[in-house]
Design a protein around this motif. Structure first.
Motif, PDB file in Angstrom:
ATOM      1  N   HIS A  27       8.604  -7.797  -5.791  1.00 26.64           N
ATOM      2  CA  HIS A  27       8.707  -7.769  -7.250  1.00 26.64           C
ATOM      3  C   HIS A  27       7.806  -6.693  -7.843  1.00 26.64           C
ATOM      4  CE1 HIS A  27      11.139 -11.449  -7.614  1.00 26.64           C
ATOM      5  NE2 HIS A  27      10.480 -11.839  -6.538  1.00 26.64           N
ATOM      6  N   SER A  28       6.675  -6.466  -7.196  1.00 22.88           N
ATOM      7  CA  SER A  28       5.794  -5.374  -7.609  1.00 22.88           C
ATOM      8  C   SER A  28       4.807  -5.081  -6.492  1.00 22.88           C
ATOM      9  CB  SER A  28       5.031  -5.721  -8.893  1.00 22.88           C
ATOM     10  OG  SER A  28       4.119  -6.776  -8.678  1.00 22.88           O
ATOM     11  N   VAL A  29       4.409  -3.837  -6.389  1.00 22.93           N
ATOM     12  CA  VAL A  29       3.339  -3.445  -5.472  1.00 22.93           C
ATOM     13  C   VAL A  29       2.600  -2.284  -6.127  1.00 22.93           C
ATOM     14  CG1 VAL A  29       4.892  -1.936  -4.127  1.00 22.93           C
ATOM     15  CG2 VAL A  29       2.715  -2.706  -3.137  1.00 22.93           C
ATOM     16  N   VAL A  30       1.293  -2.418  -6.229  1.00 23.44           N
ATOM     17  CA  VAL A  30       0.458  -1.395  -6.868  1.00 23.44           C
ATOM     18  C   VAL A  30      -0.730  -1.115  -5.963  1.00 23.44           C
ATOM     19  CG1 VAL A  30       1.167  -1.936  -9.229  1.00 23.44           C
ATOM     20  CG2 VAL A  30      -0.752  -3.171  -8.194  1.00 23.44           C
ATOM     21  N   ALA A  31      -1.280   0.078  -6.093  1.00 20.34           N
ATOM     22  CA  ALA A  31      -2.382   0.456  -5.206  1.00 20.34           C
ATOM     23  C   ALA A  31      -3.305   1.453  -5.881  1.00 20.34           C
ATOM     24  CB  ALA A  31      -1.830   1.043  -3.911  1.00 20.34           C
TER      25      ALA A  31
END
Length: 345
Positions: A27-31
């Motif tokens: 659904h979401s991936v942030v880094a």
């Protein structure tokens, strides 16, 4: 029932947060990358990595929820990397996961970082999904700055280590060569870029254990050979011949990796193989692996780069599958620089 988790990955220098459900949908991936902070030192400084994780993690969690259009009411558990990795970095993620678990009254689970890599091909989003015929069993080559290993993957939690590097990891070898050649940090990407215009046969580098009757590898001799070559040529010739040097050095690593993958596929009669880990982003390795798989009639799955490098999505998928089976971790769970003896056969 555990259907969706918030995942945290802080095993090394990249801080990552994701929201993943049991189908593998991301659904979401942030880094947040720390490359600029470590570039000055030519490598990862553990204390700096831990400090930056503590700064970036909470804002990334908020961003992951916003990007997914979700809130805590949509989350059934928390998956967090607790092994293997840098202890200080792991502590930041683990303490955060425990605190949120208690505050939100939902379970959490410590996940093996390498298991995440081995399951990354199953992830899905609007731009990527694995082939329809992809499934267990398969042979996996996990390649990064800290690990270079071959596995047979029979199912969730059923992983057999076939072989591994006996010394340096392939990613470490790339980065050390790049540093010696004056390319900076992280160097693997820069070697790959320069190699695209170079001649891979211009220089002769060793391919240790390539014909050895095992699945093990060794890259320390190659690293030493690279250092000697650079010293013999001198700064001026090195700069003139950088593309050829990078292409030749890269080819030596790729030759060994493909040879070992080929041997594993033959011995275990694999029909499906994967490349995973940060080094699987290398364009030459991907091209050679695709050509090899096509010639052998094998299904090759290489996740997109965002799921090959260290990311929380893969941790979330491994975690949500295990939590759906009833697994959880206790509050006394600690970090570990190594995998547990029960993680792999």
């Amino acid at each position: 029932m555990i259907e969706r988790v918030l995942a945290i990955e802080t095993s090394c220098d990249d801080t990552s947060v994701a929201i993943v459900d049991r189908s593998g949908w991301v659904h979401s991936v942030v880094a947040a990358s720390q490359d600029l902070e470590h570039e000055l030192y030519g490598g990862i400084v553990p204390e700096i990595a831990a400090r930056n994780h503590s700064i970036a993690l909470i804002p990334l969690i908020e961003e992951a929820f916003k990007k997914a259009g979700m809130s805590w009411s949509d989350i059934h558990g928390i998956a967090v990397t607790n092994r293997p990795g840098l202890i200080g970095a792991l502590i930041v993620g683990l303490v955060t996961a425990k605190s949120l678990s208690q505050a939100k009254k939902i379970p959490f689970l410590g996940v093996n970082h390498l298991e995440g890599h081995l399951l990354a091909p199953f992830l899905k989003d609007s731009q990527y999904s694995p082939p329809e015929d992809f499934g267990y069993p398969y042979v996996g080559l996990a390649i990064s700055g800290g690990h270079t290993s071959l596995y047979q993957i029979k199912g969730l939690g059923d992983y057999k280590v076939l072989g591994a590097t006996r010394d340096d990891a392939a990613g470490e070898c790339f980065d050390k060569f790049a540093k010696m050649a004056g390319l900076g940090f992280p160097g693997g990407v820069r070697v790959d870029q320069l190699a695209k215009t170079g001649n891979p046969e211009a220089f002769e580098f060793p391919r240790s254990m390539i014909h050895d009757d095992t699945f093990d590898m060794s890259f320390s001799g190659l690293k030493a050979s690279g250092q000697r070559m650079l010293e013999q040529l001198g700064p001026e010739l090195v700069q003139e011949q950088l593309p050829d040097l990078c292409a030749s050095f890269q080819e030596a690593i790729v030759d060994v990796l493909i040879a070992k993958l080929d041997r594993a596929a033959k011995v275990y009669r694999a029909k499906r193989v994967i490349l995973t880990g940060g080094v699987s982003a290398n364009s030459r390795l991907r091209a050679r692996a695709e050509k090899w798989a096509a010639e052998k009639g094998l299904t090759l799955v290489v996740p997109p780069i965002r799921y090959c490098t260290d990311n929380a999505a893969m941790i979330g998928y491994a975690g949500v599958l295990r939590m759906a089976q009833g697994e959880t971790s206790a509050m006394d769970l600690g970090p570990s620089p190594q995998a547990l003896t029960t993680d792999f056969k």
